[in-house]
Design a protein around this motif. Structure first.
Motif, PDB file in Angstrom:
ATOM      1  N   VAL A 160       0.857  -1.181   0.000  1.00 48.49           N
ATOM      2  CA  VAL A 160       0.000   0.000   0.000  1.00 48.49           C
ATOM      3  C   VAL A 160       0.894   1.233   0.000  1.00 48.49           C
ATOM      4  CG1 VAL A 160      -1.897  -1.163   1.212  1.00 48.49           C
ATOM      5  CG2 VAL A 160      -0.178   0.077   2.533  1.00 48.49           C
ATOM      6  N   TYR A 161       0.306   2.356  -0.368  1.00 48.78           N
ATOM      7  CA  TYR A 161       1.050   3.617  -0.388  1.00 48.78           C
ATOM      8  C   TYR A 161       0.974   4.272   0.990  1.00 48.78           C
ATOM      9  CZ  TYR A 161       0.889   2.995  -5.429  1.00 48.78           C
ATOM     10  OH  TYR A 161       1.031   2.492  -6.702  1.00 48.78           O
ATOM     11  N   ASP A 162       2.144   4.534   1.565  1.00 49.66           N
ATOM     12  CA  ASP A 162       2.219   5.045   2.937  1.00 49.66           C
ATOM     13  C   ASP A 162       1.408   6.312   3.156  1.00 49.66           C
ATOM     14  OD1 ASP A 162       3.814   2.968   3.705  1.00 49.66           O
ATOM     15  OD2 ASP A 162       5.690   4.111   3.746  1.00 49.66           O
ATOM     16  N   LEU A 163       1.426   7.219   2.182  1.00 47.15           N
ATOM     17  CA  LEU A 163       0.842   8.542   2.381  1.00 47.15           C
ATOM     18  C   LEU A 163      -0.516   8.706   1.703  1.00 47.15           C
ATOM     19  CD1 LEU A 163       4.044  10.767   2.105  1.00 47.15           C
ATOM     20  CD2 LEU A 163       2.922   9.865   4.156  1.00 47.15           C
ATOM     21  N   LEU A 164      -1.118   7.594   1.270  1.00 47.14           N
ATOM     22  CA  LEU A 164      -2.494   7.638   0.782  1.00 47.14           C
ATOM     23  C   LEU A 164      -3.414   7.033   1.828  1.00 47.14           C
ATOM     24  CD1 LEU A 164      -2.430   6.559  -3.003  1.00 47.14           C
ATOM     25  CD2 LEU A 164      -2.413   8.861  -2.030  1.00 47.14           C
ATOM     26  N   THR A 165      -4.573   7.625   2.011  1.00 43.24           N
ATOM     27  CA  THR A 165      -5.568   7.033   2.901  1.00 43.24           C
ATOM     28  C   THR A 165      -6.193   5.819   2.210  1.00 43.24           C
ATOM     29  OG1 THR A 165      -7.408   8.337   2.038  1.00 43.24           O
ATOM     30  CG2 THR A 165      -6.116   9.314   3.854  1.00 43.24           C
ATOM     31  N   VAL A 166      -6.947   5.047   2.968  1.00 41.15           N
ATOM     32  CA  VAL A 166      -7.647   3.888   2.405  1.00 41.15           C
ATOM     33  C   VAL A 166      -8.562   4.333   1.263  1.00 41.15           C
ATOM     34  CG1 VAL A 166      -9.382   2.114   2.888  1.00 41.15           C
ATOM     35  CG2 VAL A 166      -7.518   2.518   4.518  1.00 41.15           C
ATOM     36  N   MET A 199      -8.608   3.640  -3.145  1.00 39.46           N
ATOM     37  CA  MET A 199      -9.716   3.286  -4.025  1.00 39.46           C
ATOM     38  C   MET A 199      -9.858   4.302  -5.163  1.00 39.46           C
ATOM     39  SD  MET A 199     -10.606   0.535  -2.485  1.00 39.46           S
ATOM     40  CE  MET A 199     -12.220   0.008  -3.027  1.00 39.46           C
ATOM     41  N   GLN A 200      -9.701   5.569  -4.824  1.00 41.29           N
ATOM     42  CA  GLN A 200      -9.801   6.631  -5.828  1.00 41.29           C
ATOM     43  C   GLN A 200      -8.694   6.492  -6.873  1.00 41.29           C
ATOM     44  OE1 GLN A 200      -9.555  10.569  -4.183  1.00 41.29           O
ATOM     45  NE2 GLN A 200     -10.026  11.582  -6.111  1.00 41.29           N
ATOM     46  N   PHE A 201      -7.486   6.191  -6.423  1.00 35.86           N
ATOM     47  CA  PHE A 201      -6.348   6.027  -7.328  1.00 35.86           C
ATOM     48  C   PHE A 201      -6.588   4.881  -8.305  1.00 35.86           C
ATOM     49  CE2 PHE A 201      -2.279   3.737  -8.048  1.00 35.86           C
ATOM     50  CZ  PHE A 201      -1.681   4.664  -8.881  1.00 35.86           C
ATOM     51  N   ILE A 202      -7.055   3.739  -7.798  1.00 38.71           N
ATOM     52  CA  ILE A 202      -7.313   2.585  -8.654  1.00 38.71           C
ATOM     53  C   ILE A 202      -8.419   2.901  -9.656  1.00 38.71           C
ATOM     54  CG2 ILE A 202      -8.209   0.212  -8.685  1.00 38.71           C
ATOM     55  CD1 ILE A 202      -5.292   0.410  -7.797  1.00 38.71           C
ATOM     56  N   ALA A 203      -9.469   3.578  -9.188  1.00 40.60           N
ATOM     57  CA  ALA A 203     -10.580   3.934 -10.078  1.00 40.60           C
ATOM     58  C   ALA A 203     -10.097   4.817 -11.221  1.00 40.60           C
ATOM     59  CB  ALA A 203     -11.677   4.641  -9.278  1.00 40.60           C
ATOM     60  N   GLN A 204      -9.235   5.781 -10.904  1.00 39.56           N
ATOM     61  CA  GLN A 204      -8.715   6.681 -11.946  1.00 39.56           C
ATOM     62  C   GLN A 204      -7.762   5.936 -12.884  1.00 39.56           C
ATOM     63  OE1 GLN A 204      -7.077   9.862  -9.555  1.00 39.56           O
ATOM     64  NE2 GLN A 204      -9.014  10.976  -9.492  1.00 39.56           N
ATOM     65  N   GLU A 250     -14.898  -4.557   6.588  1.00 39.10           N
ATOM     66  CA  GLU A 250     -14.933  -3.773   7.826  1.00 39.10           C
ATOM     67  C   GLU A 250     -13.854  -2.694   7.850  1.00 39.10           C
ATOM     68  OE1 GLU A 250     -14.699  -7.032  10.698  1.00 39.10           O
ATOM     69  OE2 GLU A 250     -16.865  -6.872  10.986  1.00 39.10           O
ATOM     70  N   LEU A 251     -13.720  -2.019   6.713  1.00 40.86           N
ATOM     71  CA  LEU A 251     -12.766  -0.917   6.588  1.00 40.86           C
ATOM     72  C   LEU A 251     -13.470   0.425   6.446  1.00 40.86           C
ATOM     73  CD1 LEU A 251     -10.207  -2.508   4.083  1.00 40.86           C
ATOM     74  CD2 LEU A 251      -9.778  -2.008   6.493  1.00 40.86           C
ATOM     75  N   ASP A 252     -14.804   0.419   6.540  1.00 39.15           N
ATOM     76  CA  ASP A 252     -15.538   1.653   6.302  1.00 39.15           C
ATOM     77  C   ASP A 252     -15.245   2.726   7.350  1.00 39.15           C
ATOM     78  OD1 ASP A 252     -16.753  -0.261   7.859  1.00 39.15           O
ATOM     79  OD2 ASP A 252     -18.767   0.071   7.100  1.00 39.15           O
ATOM     80  N   ASP A 253     -14.782   2.304   8.526  1.00 39.25           N
ATOM     81  CA  ASP A 253     -14.399   3.302   9.539  1.00 39.25           C
ATOM     82  C   ASP A 253     -12.908   3.617   9.492  1.00 39.25           C
ATOM     83  OD1 ASP A 253     -13.614   0.798  10.417  1.00 39.25           O
ATOM     84  OD2 ASP A 253     -14.015   1.210  12.533  1.00 39.25           O
ATOM     85  N   LYS A 254     -12.221   3.059   8.474  1.00 37.16           N
ATOM     86  CA  LYS A 254     -10.772   3.277   8.322  1.00 37.16           C
ATOM     87  C   LYS A 254     -10.469   4.072   7.057  1.00 37.16           C
ATOM     88  CE  LYS A 254      -9.676   0.303  11.739  1.00 37.16           C
ATOM     89  NZ  LYS A 254     -11.008  -0.242  12.038  1.00 37.16           N
ATOM     90  N   GLU A 255     -11.474   4.691   6.453  1.00 37.49           N
ATOM     91  CA  GLU A 255     -11.298   5.347   5.156  1.00 37.49           C
ATOM     92  C   GLU A 255     -10.236   6.442   5.184  1.00 37.49           C
ATOM     93  OE1 GLU A 255     -14.980   6.802   3.669  1.00 37.49           O
ATOM     94  OE2 GLU A 255     -15.854   4.814   3.380  1.00 37.49           O
ATOM     95  N   LYS A 308      -7.623   6.544   7.221  1.00 38.46           N
ATOM     96  CA  LYS A 308      -6.374   6.056   7.807  1.00 38.46           C
ATOM     97  C   LYS A 308      -5.306   5.933   6.724  1.00 38.46           C
ATOM     98  CE  LYS A 308      -5.250   2.677  11.439  1.00 38.46           C
ATOM     99  NZ  LYS A 308      -5.467   3.529  12.601  1.00 38.46           N
ATOM    100  N   LEU A 309      -4.105   6.409   7.019  1.00 39.48           N
ATOM    101  CA  LEU A 309      -3.005   6.326   6.060  1.00 39.48           C
ATOM    102  C   LEU A 309      -2.482   4.900   5.930  1.00 39.48           C
ATOM    103  CD1 LEU A 309      -0.928   9.511   7.026  1.00 39.48           C
ATOM    104  CD2 LEU A 309      -2.344   9.213   4.985  1.00 39.48           C
TER     105      LEU A 309
END
Length: 238
Positions: free
Chosen positions: A83-89, A93-98, A117-122, A124-125
């Motif tokens: 995962v990218y350290d400085l991107l949030t969860v 998703m936005q990066f992959i979509a683009q 169960e990551l909806d409350d971690k959106e 989080k870096l």
């Protein structure tokens, strides 16, 4: 969907993958089993283009596996999630979509993050995620573009029991949608209930490639074998 012909990967004089051939049809779930060092991960990395093959041909959806056209067909979930350290969860998703040109991706992203169960971690870096959460993010990112072919390399490692159960359910749903899945794993029971076919590797070669029932009848011990017994029977040293 996937055709591998005479694939070889050498490290020096050592054949990590030794002249293997197989194909996957659409809508098929295939388990790739083998002991440590059998060549499972190397095979997958050659297919998706992370390792350069020494010989052989690989086509995905009729295209050379390194072509842009082929890469549109598949997603790959590695054993060690990146995962990218400085991107949030959510930014993952936005990066992959683009990157894949996925339109109206937000509802699908919400659905996937909720499943794991990551909806409350959106917010989080990536650098703050545990290995298990990184694996979940990796799976969600792979599923967002709705690929026809999915490669899972040890997908259950690091996941909690509920996430493992949800992943098995997800495999069945993907199969019903006609997706093709290749799952490499050490956890034999994780594929027994979902795989249409099993390929067993040993020393860089495929030593078994058939349905579980057919492989059991071919094994020396005959009937009454569990998949674990079958695996140990076929991979034992002569």
């Amino acid at each position: 969907m996937l055709t591998v012909t005479d694939l070889t990967k050498k490290y020096g004089k050592q054949n990590a993958v030794d002249d293997i051939s197989f194909h996957l049809e659409g809508g098929e779930v295939v388990g790739l089993l083998g002991p440590n060092g059998a060549g499972k991960s190397t095979t997958m990395k050659c297919i998706v283009g992370l390792l350069r093959k020494s010989a052989g041909e690989i086509t995905i959806g009729g295209h050379d596996h390194l072509s842009v056209e082929a890469k549109k067909f598949f997603s790959y979930i590695p054993e060690t999630p990146y995962v990218y350290d400085l991107l949030t969860v959510w930014e993952h998703m936005q990066f992959i979509a683009q990157a894949y040109g996925v339109r109206d991706w937000q509802p699908r992203a919400k659905e996937l993050l909720s499943l794991y169960e990551l909806d409350d971690k959106e917010k989080k870096l990536g650098r703050d995620l545990s290995k298990g959460m990184r694996q979940k993010v990796s799976i969600c990112c792979a599923l967002l573009p709705d690929p026809q072919l999915l490669f899972f390399d040890e997908p259950m490692i690091g996941l909690d029991p509920k996430a493992i159960k949800n992943t098995k359910i997800l495999f069945k749903k993907l199969k019903e949608q006609g997706k093709t899945i290749l799952v490499s794993t050490h956890l034999i029971d994780s594929v027994e209930s979902i795989a249409d076919r099993i390929m067993i590797m040993k020393d860089g070669r495929i030593i078994g490639n058939d349905t579980i029932e057919n492989l059991k009848t071919q094994a020396a011990s005959g009937q009454g074998l569990s998949l674990e017994d079958l695996f140990l029977e076929l991979t034992k040293d002569e």
